[in-house]
Motif scaffolding. Structure first.
Motif, PDB file in Angstrom:
ATOM      1  N   UNK A 190      20.320  -9.002  12.347  1.00 36.17           N
ATOM      2  CA  UNK A 190      20.474  -7.374  12.626  1.00 36.17           C
ATOM      3  C   UNK A 190      19.343  -6.840  13.255  1.00 36.17           C
ATOM      4  N   UNK A 191      19.495  -6.194  14.159  1.00 36.12           N
ATOM      5  CA  UNK A 191      18.471  -5.267  14.850  1.00 36.12           C
ATOM      6  C   UNK A 191      18.002  -4.113  13.970  1.00 36.12           C
ATOM      7  N   UNK A 192      16.571  -4.304  13.470  1.00 33.10           N
ATOM      8  CA  UNK A 192      16.003  -3.107  12.779  1.00 33.10           C
ATOM      9  C   UNK A 192      15.287  -2.230  13.423  1.00 33.10           C
ATOM     10  N   UNK A 193      14.716  -2.747  14.296  1.00 38.32           N
ATOM     11  CA  UNK A 193      13.696  -1.630  15.454  1.00 38.32           C
ATOM     12  C   UNK A 193      13.866  -2.178  16.809  1.00 38.32           C
ATOM     13  N   UNK A 194      13.644  -0.674  17.593  1.00 41.81           N
ATOM     14  CA  UNK A 194      13.915  -1.082  18.950  1.00 41.81           C
ATOM     15  C   UNK A 194      12.760  -0.256  19.620  1.00 41.81           C
TER      16      UNK A 194
END
Length: 243
Positions: A128-132
């Motif tokens: 899961x993408x947690x930071x961008x």
């Protein structure tokens, strides 16, 4: 990005701005655009002029600037990797689950950037993408834009530190980072890295379209009667045709 004459020039300038906004809105509408987005210094005279021209505040944000000479050692155990096209869905889900609905009306959905002056990176946990993190380079400086899930708050400092490292040791121009008020907790890890408050702005939107509400048409007694007559089969007996 620049409007002249400035509002401080004297009487009548505010009316000139109003006419300019009306003309811009008309031209944008003819191009098929649905809204105009403006960013103005918070609580400045520009906001009053934009309000009178039909702009409404959608979100507020703080801009921080990296202090020259500050040391930001990036963590070695954080895997902030470059974005790929398949990250689009995860990045946008991160944004939609983080930003309030009102703010979403003023911003475009983030997307991966892999070339040119803009590069973007993601931090994943369990798929899961947690930071961008988005890095934009320009002649006058660099701009960092980050979205971090509240459950990944402990990685905020490391994500930004890695972003600074991606600029390279030779980078000498100013570095700015945008912190939206719905993620104002990011200000603390940024200041611990050497960022200082620079300015605060408001993002405002002017709608160029209005929803058209069409009433739901209900069948009247007359129409039901007509439909009944049309759909009822007509039967002729054979005797009626005999002579």
């Amino acid at each position: 990005t620049f409007i002249a004459p400035g509002l401080a020039a004297g009487n009548g300038v505010a009316d000139v701005w109003r006419q300019l906004f009306v003309s811009v809105a008309t031209a944008a509408g003819e191009m098929g655009l649905q809204q105009l987005v403006a960013e103005a210094p918070e609580d400045g005279p520009e906001m009053t002029a934009l309000h009178r021209a039909g702009f409404a505040i959608m979100l507020r944000q703080d801009i921080l600037r990296f202090k020259a000479g500050s040391a930001a050692e990036p963590p070695s155990d954080l895997n902030l990797r470059p974005c790929v096209e398949t990250d689009t869905w995860g990045i946008q889900q991160l944004y939609l689950n983080t930003a309030p609905r009102l703010a979403q009306q003023a911003e475009a959905l983030p997307r991966p950037h892999r070339s040119g002056a803009t590069r973007s990176y993601v931090l994943e946990e369990n798929g899961e993408v947690m930071a961008y993190l988005e890095i934009r380079r320009g002649a006058s400086g660099a701009w960092l834009n980050t979205i971090i899930h509240p459950q990944a708050e402990q990685h905020a400092r490391g994500v930004v530190a890695l972003g600074l490292a991606r600029l390279g040791r030779r980078w000498s121009a100013p570095v700015y980072c945008c912190v939206r008020r719905y993620q104002d907790w990011l200000g603390h890890p940024l200041q611990s890295l050497g960022f200082e408050p620079f300015c605060s702005t408001a993002v405002m939107v002017k709608r160029l379209v209005v929803p058209v509400v069409e009433p739901e048409r209900a069948s009247s007694a007359a129409s039901v009667l007509v439909q009944s007559k049309v759909t009822t089969p007509i039967v002729h007996s054979q005797d009626s045709h005999s002579s």
